[in-house]
Design a protein around this motif. Sequence first.
Motif, PDB file in Angstrom:
ATOM      1  N   MET A  32      59.767  56.682  54.156  1.00 30.53           N
ATOM      2  CA  MET A  32      58.955  55.500  54.412  1.00 30.53           C
ATOM      3  C   MET A  32      58.881  55.312  55.915  1.00 30.53           C
ATOM      4  O   MET A  32      59.904  55.172  56.596  1.00 30.53           O
ATOM      5  CB  MET A  32      59.534  54.249  53.747  1.00 30.53           C
ATOM      6  N   LEU A  33      57.652  55.397  56.395  1.00 30.58           N
ATOM      7  CA  LEU A  33      57.396  55.300  57.831  1.00 30.58           C
ATOM      8  C   LEU A  33      56.622  54.016  58.087  1.00 30.58           C
ATOM      9  O   LEU A  33      55.630  53.743  57.414  1.00 30.58           O
ATOM     10  CB  LEU A  33      56.585  56.515  58.290  1.00 30.58           C
ATOM     11  N   HIS A  34      57.090  53.241  59.038  1.00 31.81           N
ATOM     12  CA  HIS A  34      56.392  51.990  59.341  1.00 31.81           C
ATOM     13  C   HIS A  34      56.597  51.609  60.787  1.00 31.81           C
ATOM     14  O   HIS A  34      57.376  52.229  61.518  1.00 31.81           O
ATOM     15  CB  HIS A  34      56.871  50.861  58.408  1.00 31.81           C
ATOM     16  N   GLU A  35      55.889  50.569  61.189  1.00 32.88           N
ATOM     17  CA  GLU A  35      56.045  50.059  62.544  1.00 32.88           C
ATOM     18  C   GLU A  35      57.369  49.327  62.681  1.00 32.88           C
ATOM     19  O   GLU A  35      57.921  48.835  61.703  1.00 32.88           O
ATOM     20  CB  GLU A  35      54.909  49.085  62.876  1.00 32.88           C
ATOM     21  N   ARG A  36      57.856  49.255  63.911  1.00 31.79           N
ATOM     22  CA  ARG A  36      59.028  48.429  64.187  1.00 31.79           C
ATOM     23  C   ARG A  36      58.677  46.978  63.885  1.00 31.79           C
ATOM     24  O   ARG A  36      57.523  46.567  64.026  1.00 31.79           O
ATOM     25  CB  ARG A  36      59.419  48.541  65.658  1.00 31.79           C
ATOM     26  N   LEU A  37      59.671  46.233  63.494  1.00 25.13           N
ATOM     27  CA  LEU A  37      59.466  44.827  63.159  1.00 25.13           C
ATOM     28  C   LEU A  37      60.139  43.941  64.203  1.00 25.13           C
ATOM     29  O   LEU A  37      61.156  44.315  64.780  1.00 25.13           O
ATOM     30  CB  LEU A  37      60.055  44.528  61.779  1.00 25.13           C
ATOM     31  N   MET A  38      59.564  42.780  64.399  1.00 23.89           N
ATOM     32  CA  MET A  38      60.177  41.814  65.302  1.00 23.89           C
ATOM     33  C   MET A  38      60.051  40.436  64.681  1.00 23.89           C
ATOM     34  O   MET A  38      58.986  40.073  64.183  1.00 23.89           O
ATOM     35  CB  MET A  38      59.488  41.819  66.672  1.00 23.89           C
ATOM     36  N   THR A  39      61.128  39.706  64.709  1.00 19.45           N
ATOM     37  CA  THR A  39      61.114  38.299  64.327  1.00 19.45           C
ATOM     38  C   THR A  39      61.635  37.539  65.526  1.00 19.45           C
ATOM     39  O   THR A  39      62.749  37.804  66.001  1.00 19.45           O
ATOM     40  CB  THR A  39      62.019  38.049  63.106  1.00 19.45           C
TER      41      THR A  39
ATOM     42  N   ILE B  30      70.213  52.291  66.304  1.00 18.28           N
ATOM     43  CA  ILE B  30      71.333  53.097  65.804  1.00 18.28           C
ATOM     44  C   ILE B  30      70.793  54.452  65.344  1.00 18.28           C
ATOM     45  O   ILE B  30      71.402  55.497  65.609  1.00 18.28           O
ATOM     46  CB  ILE B  30      72.078  52.384  64.658  1.00 18.28           C
ATOM     47  N   GLY B  31      69.648  54.461  64.672  1.00 18.58           N
ATOM     48  CA  GLY B  31      69.014  55.725  64.278  1.00 18.58           C
ATOM     49  C   GLY B  31      68.726  56.597  65.489  1.00 18.58           C
ATOM     50  O   GLY B  31      68.961  57.810  65.467  1.00 18.58           O
ATOM     51  N   ARG B  32      68.244  55.985  66.559  1.00 18.27           N
ATOM     52  CA  ARG B  32      67.965  56.736  67.792  1.00 18.27           C
ATOM     53  C   ARG B  32      69.259  57.247  68.419  1.00 18.27           C
ATOM     54  O   ARG B  32      69.312  58.379  68.920  1.00 18.27           O
ATOM     55  CB  ARG B  32      67.217  55.858  68.794  1.00 18.27           C
ATOM     56  N   ALA B  33      70.315  56.434  68.394  1.00 25.20           N
ATOM     57  CA  ALA B  33      71.594  56.854  68.982  1.00 25.20           C
ATOM     58  C   ALA B  33      72.184  58.043  68.225  1.00 25.20           C
ATOM     59  O   ALA B  33      72.671  59.003  68.833  1.00 25.20           O
ATOM     60  CB  ALA B  33      72.574  55.678  68.996  1.00 25.20           C
ATOM     61  N   MET B  34      72.134  57.994  66.883  1.00 22.74           N
ATOM     62  CA  MET B  34      72.639  59.126  66.097  1.00 22.74           C
ATOM     63  C   MET B  34      71.786  60.361  66.393  1.00 22.74           C
ATOM     64  O   MET B  34      72.321  61.475  66.507  1.00 22.74           O
ATOM     65  CB  MET B  34      72.621  58.793  64.603  1.00 22.74           C
TER      66      MET B  34
ATOM     67  N   ALA C 115      64.202  57.565  58.948  1.00 21.00           N
ATOM     68  CA  ALA C 115      63.160  58.471  59.445  1.00 21.00           C
ATOM     69  C   ALA C 115      63.244  58.599  60.958  1.00 21.00           C
ATOM     70  O   ALA C 115      62.970  59.670  61.511  1.00 21.00           O
ATOM     71  CB  ALA C 115      61.787  57.974  59.012  1.00 21.00           C
ATOM     72  N   THR C 116      63.652  57.519  61.629  1.00 17.89           N
ATOM     73  CA  THR C 116      63.874  57.596  63.078  1.00 17.89           C
ATOM     74  C   THR C 116      64.955  58.637  63.370  1.00 17.89           C
ATOM     75  O   THR C 116      64.814  59.465  64.268  1.00 17.89           O
ATOM     76  CB  THR C 116      64.294  56.217  63.629  1.00 17.89           C
ATOM     77  N   PHE C 117      66.035  58.611  62.605  1.00 22.89           N
ATOM     78  CA  PHE C 117      67.096  59.611  62.760  1.00 22.89           C
ATOM     79  C   PHE C 117      66.557  61.009  62.464  1.00 22.89           C
ATOM     80  O   PHE C 117      66.826  61.949  63.209  1.00 22.89           O
ATOM     81  CB  PHE C 117      68.262  59.261  61.841  1.00 22.89           C
ATOM     82  N   MET C 118      65.778  61.153  61.393  1.00 20.01           N
ATOM     83  CA  MET C 118      65.212  62.448  61.026  1.00 20.01           C
ATOM     84  C   MET C 118      64.387  63.045  62.168  1.00 20.01           C
ATOM     85  O   MET C 118      64.364  64.261  62.361  1.00 20.01           O
ATOM     86  CB  MET C 118      64.334  62.301  59.770  1.00 20.01           C
ATOM     87  N   SER C 119      63.738  62.185  62.948  1.00 17.07           N
ATOM     88  CA  SER C 119      62.849  62.673  64.013  1.00 17.07           C
ATOM     89  C   SER C 119      63.600  63.449  65.096  1.00 17.07           C
ATOM     90  O   SER C 119      62.977  64.172  65.866  1.00 17.07           O
ATOM     91  CB  SER C 119      62.068  61.514  64.633  1.00 17.07           C
ATOM     92  N   ALA C 120      64.927  63.329  65.149  1.00 18.64           N
ATOM     93  CA  ALA C 120      65.713  64.075  66.136  1.00 18.64           C
ATOM     94  C   ALA C 120      65.843  65.549  65.775  1.00 18.64           C
ATOM     95  O   ALA C 120      66.242  66.357  66.610  1.00 18.64           O
ATOM     96  CB  ALA C 120      67.104  63.456  66.266  1.00 18.64           C
ATOM     97  N   PHE C 121      65.507  65.895  64.539  1.00 18.89           N
ATOM     98  CA  PHE C 121      65.590  67.277  64.069  1.00 18.89           C
ATOM     99  C   PHE C 121      64.195  67.886  64.107  1.00 18.89           C
ATOM    100  O   PHE C 121      63.236  67.267  63.637  1.00 18.89           O
ATOM    101  CB  PHE C 121      66.100  67.324  62.617  1.00 18.89           C
ATOM    102  N   PRO C 122      64.035  69.109  64.630  1.00 21.39           N
ATOM    103  CA  PRO C 122      62.727  69.763  64.563  1.00 21.39           C
ATOM    104  C   PRO C 122      62.297  69.925  63.106  1.00 21.39           C
ATOM    105  O   PRO C 122      63.142  70.018  62.202  1.00 21.39           O
ATOM    106  CB  PRO C 122      62.978  71.130  65.209  1.00 21.39           C
ATOM    107  N   VAL C 123      60.987  69.959  62.859  1.00 21.69           N
ATOM    108  CA  VAL C 123      60.499  70.008  61.474  1.00 21.69           C
ATOM    109  C   VAL C 123      61.037  71.217  60.711  1.00 21.69           C
ATOM    110  O   VAL C 123      61.240  71.129  59.505  1.00 21.69           O
ATOM    111  CB  VAL C 123      58.952  69.957  61.385  1.00 21.69           C
ATOM    112  N   ASP C 124      61.309  72.317  61.386  1.00 24.98           N
ATOM    113  CA  ASP C 124      61.815  73.498  60.679  1.00 24.98           C
ATOM    114  C   ASP C 124      63.312  73.413  60.384  1.00 24.98           C
ATOM    115  O   ASP C 124      63.904  74.343  59.831  1.00 24.98           O
ATOM    116  CB  ASP C 124      61.485  74.786  61.439  1.00 24.98           C
ATOM    117  N   LYS C 125      63.918  72.276  60.707  1.00 21.83           N
ATOM    118  CA  LYS C 125      65.335  72.035  60.387  1.00 21.83           C
ATOM    119  C   LYS C 125      65.482  70.842  59.446  1.00 21.83           C
ATOM    120  O   LYS C 125      66.576  70.338  59.236  1.00 21.83           O
ATOM    121  CB  LYS C 125      66.144  71.765  61.660  1.00 21.83           C
ATOM    122  N   ARG C 126      64.364  70.360  58.894  1.00 16.26           N
ATOM    123  CA  ARG C 126      64.365  69.190  58.006  1.00 16.26           C
ATOM    124  C   ARG C 126      64.115  69.619  56.564  1.00 16.26           C
ATOM    125  O   ARG C 126      63.196  70.399  56.290  1.00 16.26           O
ATOM    126  CB  ARG C 126      63.257  68.217  58.389  1.00 16.26           C
ATOM    127  N   PHE C 127      64.899  69.039  55.649  1.00 16.57           N
ATOM    128  CA  PHE C 127      64.762  69.308  54.222  1.00 16.57           C
ATOM    129  C   PHE C 127      64.873  67.988  53.462  1.00 16.57           C
ATOM    130  O   PHE C 127      65.540  67.056  53.917  1.00 16.57           O
ATOM    131  CB  PHE C 127      65.866  70.260  53.736  1.00 16.57           C
TER     132      PHE C 127
END
Length: 194
Positions: A114-121, A62-66, A94-106
């Motif tokens: 909080m950045l972490h690996e994807r989880l799988m169960t 969902i973060g990637r879709a947004m 943070a996944t959603f934030m990654s869609a914005f270039p760093v100079d557009k992030r505040f």
Amino acid sequence: MTDAARNDARATRYPLLAHPHVQLHGPVDDMMYTNFKQQLLDAPQDGPVVVSITTLGGDPEIGRAMGDDIRLLRDYTGREALFLGKVAVYSAGATFMSAFPVDKRFLTRGTRLMLHERLMTSTLQLNGPLSTLPHILKAKLNEIEHSIRIQEEGFRDIVAGSQVSFEELQSRAPNNWYVDAEEARDKGLVLDVI
């Protein structure tokens, strides 16, 4: 100049951030995505659009879709999109934030990424003729390998244009890397703290 005065001075440089057009909070899930799309439709149709988020995480897809919606808005309309993280921007946020270039992030003061690996169960059950079992194992391995590739793409997007290398993020992510707003600014993960 005191820290408070310095932060107030920063805030006055970015008046658009005081009233985000799209305000998201809570889990990154289908409900947030529906809310996001409606608020984006309701936002003024010209000028920059400001999106704020506060989240403890959720569904990375969902973060990637947004994020894709933001990229499409930027690419097809030429509109500037600004990201404002407030209080907590964890995981899928943070996944959603990654869609914005760093100079557009505040980030607001006191915010944490909080950045972490994807989880799988997953439970893998092997039943049936022996000749079919390798296919079950290969399918699960393909799922894991593909998820790792998606994770690496996301990590590269988060650090693109910053002073953080892909390798640094990759090494810190398994332990849940918490980054406070000032460190995020100093490492170039965001443009500024307000």
